[in-house]
Structure formats: structure tokens, C-alpha cells
Design a protein around this motif. Structure first.
Motif, short mmCIF file in Angstrom:
data_model
loop_
_atom_site.label_atom_id
_atom_site.label_comp_id
_atom_site.label_asym_id
_atom_site.label_seq_id
_atom_site.Cartn_x
_atom_site.Cartn_y
_atom_site.Cartn_z
N ALA A 60 1.88 8.81 5.37
CA ALA A 60 2.07 8.90 6.82
C ALA A 60 1.01 8.12 7.59
O ALA A 60 1.22 7.76 8.75
CB ALA A 60 2.04 10.37 7.25
N MET A 61 -0.13 7.83 6.96
CA MET A 61 -1.21 7.13 7.66
C MET A 61 -0.96 5.63 7.70
O MET A 61 -0.46 5.05 6.75
CB MET A 61 -2.56 7.42 7.01
CG MET A 61 -3.17 8.72 7.48
SD MET A 61 -4.89 8.91 6.98
CE MET A 61 -4.67 9.45 5.30
N LEU A 62 -1.38 5.02 8.80
CA LEU A 62 -1.16 3.59 9.02
C LEU A 62 -1.63 2.74 7.85
O LEU A 62 -0.95 1.79 7.44
CB LEU A 62 -1.91 3.15 10.30
CG LEU A 62 -1.92 1.65 10.60
CD1 LEU A 62 -0.53 1.17 10.99
CD2 LEU A 62 -2.93 1.34 11.72
N ILE A 63 -2.77 3.06 7.30
CA ILE A 63 -3.37 2.23 6.25
C ILE A 63 -2.52 2.21 4.98
O ILE A 63 -2.63 1.32 4.14
CB ILE A 63 -4.82 2.70 5.95
CG1 ILE A 63 -5.61 1.56 5.28
CG2 ILE A 63 -4.83 3.99 5.15
CD1 ILE A 63 -7.08 1.84 5.20
N HIS A 64 -1.62 3.19 4.84
CA HIS A 64 -0.76 3.26 3.67
C HIS A 64 0.65 2.74 3.95
O HIS A 64 1.55 2.89 3.14
CB HIS A 64 -0.66 4.71 3.16
CG HIS A 64 -1.99 5.32 2.84
ND1 HIS A 64 -2.91 4.72 2.03
CD2 HIS A 64 -2.56 6.49 3.24
CE1 HIS A 64 -3.99 5.49 1.93
NE2 HIS A 64 -3.79 6.56 2.66
N HIS A 65 0.85 2.10 5.10
CA HIS A 65 2.16 1.56 5.47
C HIS A 65 2.26 0.09 5.07
O HIS A 65 1.27 -0.63 5.07
CB HIS A 65 2.38 1.67 6.98
CG HIS A 65 2.72 3.04 7.45
ND1 HIS A 65 3.74 3.29 8.34
CD2 HIS A 65 2.19 4.26 7.16
CE1 HIS A 65 3.82 4.59 8.59
NE2 HIS A 65 2.88 5.20 7.88
N ASP A 66 3.46 -0.35 4.79
CA ASP A 66 3.76 -1.76 4.62
C ASP A 66 4.64 -2.21 5.79
O ASP A 66 5.20 -1.39 6.53
CB ASP A 66 4.51 -2.01 3.30
CG ASP A 66 3.64 -1.75 2.07
OD1 ASP A 66 2.42 -1.96 2.17
OD2 ASP A 66 4.18 -1.33 1.04
N ALA A 67 4.77 -3.53 5.95
CA ALA A 67 5.67 -4.07 6.98
C ALA A 67 7.11 -3.63 6.66
O ALA A 67 7.45 -3.45 5.49
CB ALA A 67 5.56 -5.59 6.99
N PRO A 68 7.95 -3.43 7.68
CA PRO A 68 7.70 -3.68 9.10
C PRO A 68 7.08 -2.49 9.85
O PRO A 68 6.61 -2.66 10.97
CB PRO A 68 9.10 -3.96 9.65
CG PRO A 68 10.00 -3.11 8.78
CD PRO A 68 9.38 -3.14 7.40
N ASP A 69 7.06 -1.30 9.24
CA ASP A 69 6.50 -0.13 9.93
C ASP A 69 5.03 -0.34 10.28
O ASP A 69 4.59 0.01 11.38
CB ASP A 69 6.64 1.13 9.06
CG ASP A 69 8.07 1.62 8.96
OD1 ASP A 69 8.88 1.17 9.77
OD2 ASP A 69 8.37 2.43 8.07
N HIS A 70 4.28 -0.92 9.32
CA HIS A 70 2.86 -1.16 9.54
C HIS A 70 2.65 -2.08 10.74
O HIS A 70 1.79 -1.84 11.59
CB HIS A 70 2.22 -1.76 8.29
CG HIS A 70 0.77 -2.10 8.48
ND1 HIS A 70 0.36 -3.35 8.88
CD2 HIS A 70 -0.35 -1.35 8.35
CE1 HIS A 70 -0.97 -3.36 8.96
NE2 HIS A 70 -1.42 -2.17 8.65
N THR A 71 3.46 -3.13 10.81
CA THR A 71 3.33 -4.11 11.90
C THR A 71 3.55 -3.45 13.25
O THR A 71 2.78 -3.64 14.20
CB THR A 71 4.34 -5.25 11.71
OG1 THR A 71 4.23 -5.76 10.37
CG2 THR A 71 4.09 -6.38 12.69
N THR A 101 0.81 -1.22 0.00
CA THR A 101 0.00 0.00 0.00
C THR A 101 0.84 1.27 0.00
O THR A 101 0.33 2.35 -0.25
CB THR A 101 -0.93 0.03 1.23
OG1 THR A 101 -0.14 0.06 2.42
CG2 THR A 101 -1.84 -1.18 1.27
N ASN A 102 2.14 1.15 0.29
CA ASN A 102 2.94 2.34 0.50
C ASN A 102 3.16 3.17 -0.77
O ASN A 102 3.17 4.40 -0.72
CB ASN A 102 4.30 1.96 1.12
CG ASN A 102 5.08 3.17 1.57
OD1 ASN A 102 6.12 3.49 1.04
ND2 ASN A 102 4.56 3.87 2.57
N GLU A 103 3.31 2.51 -1.90
CA GLU A 103 3.64 3.22 -3.14
C GLU A 103 2.53 4.18 -3.57
O GLU A 103 2.77 5.35 -3.87
CB GLU A 103 3.93 2.22 -4.26
CG GLU A 103 4.24 2.85 -5.61
CD GLU A 103 5.51 3.71 -5.61
OE1 GLU A 103 5.60 4.62 -6.44
OE2 GLU A 103 6.40 3.46 -4.77
N ASN A 104 1.29 3.68 -3.60
CA ASN A 104 0.17 4.49 -4.10
C ASN A 104 -0.97 4.65 -3.11
O ASN A 104 -1.96 5.30 -3.42
CB ASN A 104 -0.38 3.87 -5.39
CG ASN A 104 0.57 4.02 -6.56
OD1 ASN A 104 0.97 5.14 -6.91
ND2 ASN A 104 0.98 2.91 -7.16
#
Length: 407
Positions: free
Chosen positions: A96-107, A73-76
Motif C-alpha cells: 500500500a505504500m508509495l515506495i512499493h508501487h510500480d507504474a502507473p499507480d506509482h507515477t 518493487t510491488n512484488e516484494n
């Protein structure tokens, strides 16, 4: 080959103001379950491509949702269509929003945020939300008639968020107005400035965070921002973006689930009679399936990968159409029937499982259950008093007004 026109775009806000294109999704599921949507420059504003793959089958949506190795989700980001003046820079700022993060930051961030959504934390709200739902109905009955969306459906989610965050209840309407502004860019009825509204929420949330940092309270804000807690804490900016997500995801979605649920009961009075008499537990998920408040999110392919027999190349966007998957005839018996006793209901309305499964799903379910319990107990004979008016939007299945007579 599909019988649909080559320029069919299921994210067209004008189309979605009229209806969710379920017939077109049926055609796609039968003939082209992974179908290329070539978009106009206005429709793809903010993206560096010419379109996306529309995924319409339940099993394929589920597979993409669970496959964090090949889809991110991070790219777009997850939002598949913005206003025609959206810039690439603005899309990238949303990372910057959680829903647009990928692992490991999202996790890591999700583990911190999940502290506020434990079963214990959610159940602790129940008694207060039942009391608030009764107060909402008291106010509605006193009016006699009005708009079900703003006076009933929107109120409990707003009050739940305020309760959860420790936000003063008198400020809940600010969250309502700001979240409306953030999402109403497709609808000319609203004089929306999404960027200004997001700044307002950020500023408000960061002020709250600073106050709780200095003077911790027994609320989710204090739990999320104080570093003494095991597992780290959110920074003030991270907390601000979390509040934006909660204001939109926790308010707009549950509000629309309750609104669509009420409309479905109006359209199917036998189901309303059944609900009043028997209160089946299956009602909640059928209302949420039927409403599917978020019709689609997107992922971006991280590698060349096959979806439903179709090669998707690295960097291409994929639209996972929850509204289509929730009517897939290979999964549901009579998917176009509203049936509150439906036992087999693996709906995708909370995001199709995987890393981005809705963290507030159990809170949303509880709010829907409470609201329809109290309506059935306290104003069982309410009736429509005019046609529902739908929101013009590319990915929110919204009702903006539902005139009713309260009784």
C-alpha cells in the motif's frame, strides 16, 4: 572467486551493528560485483525464495535503479530483510505504500505527493527551520552535555515533518517513537512492535486527513487530500501510508545523516575547522554520502535480465547496496576519506535516481545544511563525551546514541 565466506550476508544486523561491511563490499566489487547471497530461513522471512543477488558496483546500482521495465518493487517491496517472524501476508500488506508501487499507480501517486515538495514549498520552510535549529541548540547548550542523536540530530527532521504536515509540534515525539518502533525490530534494546506502531501512525494520519477534509488549511495535508485540486487527491488510507513513509524516510534518514556527519567531523577535526571557516556547499552531499543512512533497498526482476554480466532470472530479488556504490573506487577518488570539499560526488544515498528517487531529497539537504551551520555558529567547540552506539539493523545505518559535551 571472492575470498569471502559463502555464508556472508551483508544484511546481517549483528554485523551492521558493529560496522557497515565496507571491506567486504570492496572485495565484492573487485571479484563478484553481482553475487548470490543464500539466506537462512530467518533472514529471508516473508519472502518466497532462498536469497538475493547483491549488486555492489555504482554503475550497476544506478542501472537497476533506472530500469523500471525490468525491475519492480510491488512484488516484494524495497525492504530486503525483516524480523525472523515476518509473514508473507505482512510483506504483501506493505504494497500500500508509495515506495512499493510500480507504474502507473506509482507515477500517479508520486505526482500528487510532489505538490508538497516543490522548491517553493521547501524554501518556504527555511526561515522557520533556521529558527527551530537555533532553539534546538539553545536547549542543548542549557543542558551542557547529553545525547546528540535525540537532542539535536533527531529534532530538526521531526520539527520539519511536523511543520510540513501541519502536525502540532507537541505531537512530533509521537512520530519519533512510532518510527523508532517500526524500524527497531532487529535491536533487542527496543521493545519494538512494528505492526502496532504502523497502526498508530495510520490512525493518527487518517484522523488528521478527516479533519482537513472538513476544514482545509494552508498545509500539505489539505493539498494532498482535497480532490478539487488538479490531478486528483489521496484517499485517507493512501495519505496514512504516505505519513508512515514520511515519518520513517524523512525522520530516520536525516537524523542518521546528521549523527554520522557529526561523528565524521569528530573523527576528522581538520574538516570541522574547514567547515567553520569556509562553509563549502559540497559539505552536505559528502555528509550524506558518508552516512548513507539506507545501506540497501531491493528490486525484483520482472524479466530475465543481465546485470553486470550476470543473468538475473525473472522473480529473483536484487539488493542494490548504496553503501557499497558510495565507496566505489571507480567513481570516487579516495572514497574512504571524508572530504567536505569533494566536487565529484554522484552518490546514491537518495536512491540512485530513477522512479523511486527520494522525493524529499532537497528538504533533507536543507536540514543538514541548516543544522551544521547553526552548530558551527553557536556551539563550535562541542566534543564527544563517549563512544557512539550503533543500531542493530539490517538496512539502516543508524547511530542510536552519541554522547557529547555542548560548547
Amino acid at each position: 572467486m571472492t575470498a569471502l565466506p559463502v555464508d556472508f550476508d551483508p544484511t546481517d544486523p549483528v554485523l551492521n551493528e558493529e560496522r557497515v561491511p565496507l571491506q567486504e563490499f570492496l572485495e565484492l566489487r573487485k571479484t563478484a560485483p553481482v553475487w548470490w547471497v543464500e539466506q537462512t530461513p530467518e533472514a529471508r522471512a516473508g519472502f518466497l525464495d532462498t536469497g538475493f543477488w547483491a549488486v555492489s558496483k555504482h554503475e550497476d546500482i544506478l542501472a537497476v535503479s533506472k530500469d523500471s521495465e525490468n525491475f519492480g518493487t510491488n512484488e516484494n517491496g524495497v525492504i530486503i530483510r525483516f524480523a525472523p517472524d515476518m509473514t508473507r501476508e505482512q510483506v504483501e500488506l506493505q504494497r500500500a505504500m508509495l515506495i512499493h508501487h510500480d507504474a502507473p499507480d506509482h507515477t500517479k501517486l508520486r505526482q500528487i505527493i510532489s505538490r508538497g515538495f516543490t522548491p517553493r514549498a521547501i524554501n518556504a520552510l527555511k526561515e522557520r527551520l533556521v529558527e527551530r535549529a537555533n532553539n534546538i541548540v539553545d536547549d542543548a547548550l542549557a543542558k551542557g552535555e547529553g545525547d546528540f542523536v535525540s537532542e539535536v540530530a533527531a529534532e530538526l527532521p521531526l520539527q520539519a515533518i511536523a511543520e510540513l504536515l501541519g502536525v502540532p509540534q507537541e505531537d512530533r515525539r509521537k512520530l519519533f517513537d512510532w518510527s523508532n518502533q517500526m524500524l527497531a525490530y532487529d535491536d533487542p534494546e527496543y521493545d519494538a512492535d512494528p505492526e502496532a506502531a504502523s497502526i498508530e501512525i495510520l490512525t493518527y494520519a487518517m484522523t488528521l486527513a478527516a479533519e482537513r477534509k472538513a476544514d482545509p488549511q494552508d498545509d500539505i495535508i489539505s493539498k494532498l487530500i482535497n480532490a478539487e485540486l488538479e490531478g486528483g487527491a489521496l484517499g485517507e488510507d493512501e495519505f496514512g501510508f504516505f505519513v508512515i513513509l514520511l515519518a520513517v524516510a524523512g525522520n530516520e534518514t536525516t537524523r542518521n545523516a546528521i549523527s554520522h556527519g557529526m561523528q565524521a567531523f569528530f573523527d576528522n577535526p581538520d574538516q570541522w575547522e574547514l567547515w567553520k571557516k569556509e562553509r563549502p556547499d559540497t559539505m552536505v552531499d559528502e555528509v550524506i554520502r558518508w552516512a548513507t543512512p539506507v545501506t540497501v533497498f531491493q528490486r525484483t526482476a520482472l524479466n530475465d535480465v543481465e546485470v553486470g554480466g550476470q543473468l538475473v532470472k525473472k522473480g529473483q530479488r536484487v539488493g542494490i547496496f548504496y553503501a557499497s556504490g558510495n565507496h566505489d573506487e571507480d567513481v570516487y577518488d579516495d572514497p574512504d576519506t571524508f572530504d567536505i570539499t569533494r566536487e565529484h560526488n554522484p552518490h546514491l544515498a537518495f536512491g540512485g535516481h530513477g522512479a523511486h528517487y527520494c522525493i524529499g531529497a532537497n528538504l533533507a539537504r536543507m536540514e543538514v545544511r541548516i543544522m551544521f551551520d547553526v552548530i558551527a555558529d553557536r556551539m563550535p567547540d562541542l566534543k564527544p563525551n563517549g563512544a557512539a552506539r550503533r543500531l542493530r539493523h539490517s538496512w539502516i545505518n543508524g547511530i542510536k546514541e552519541l554522547p557529547v559535551t555542548y560548547a
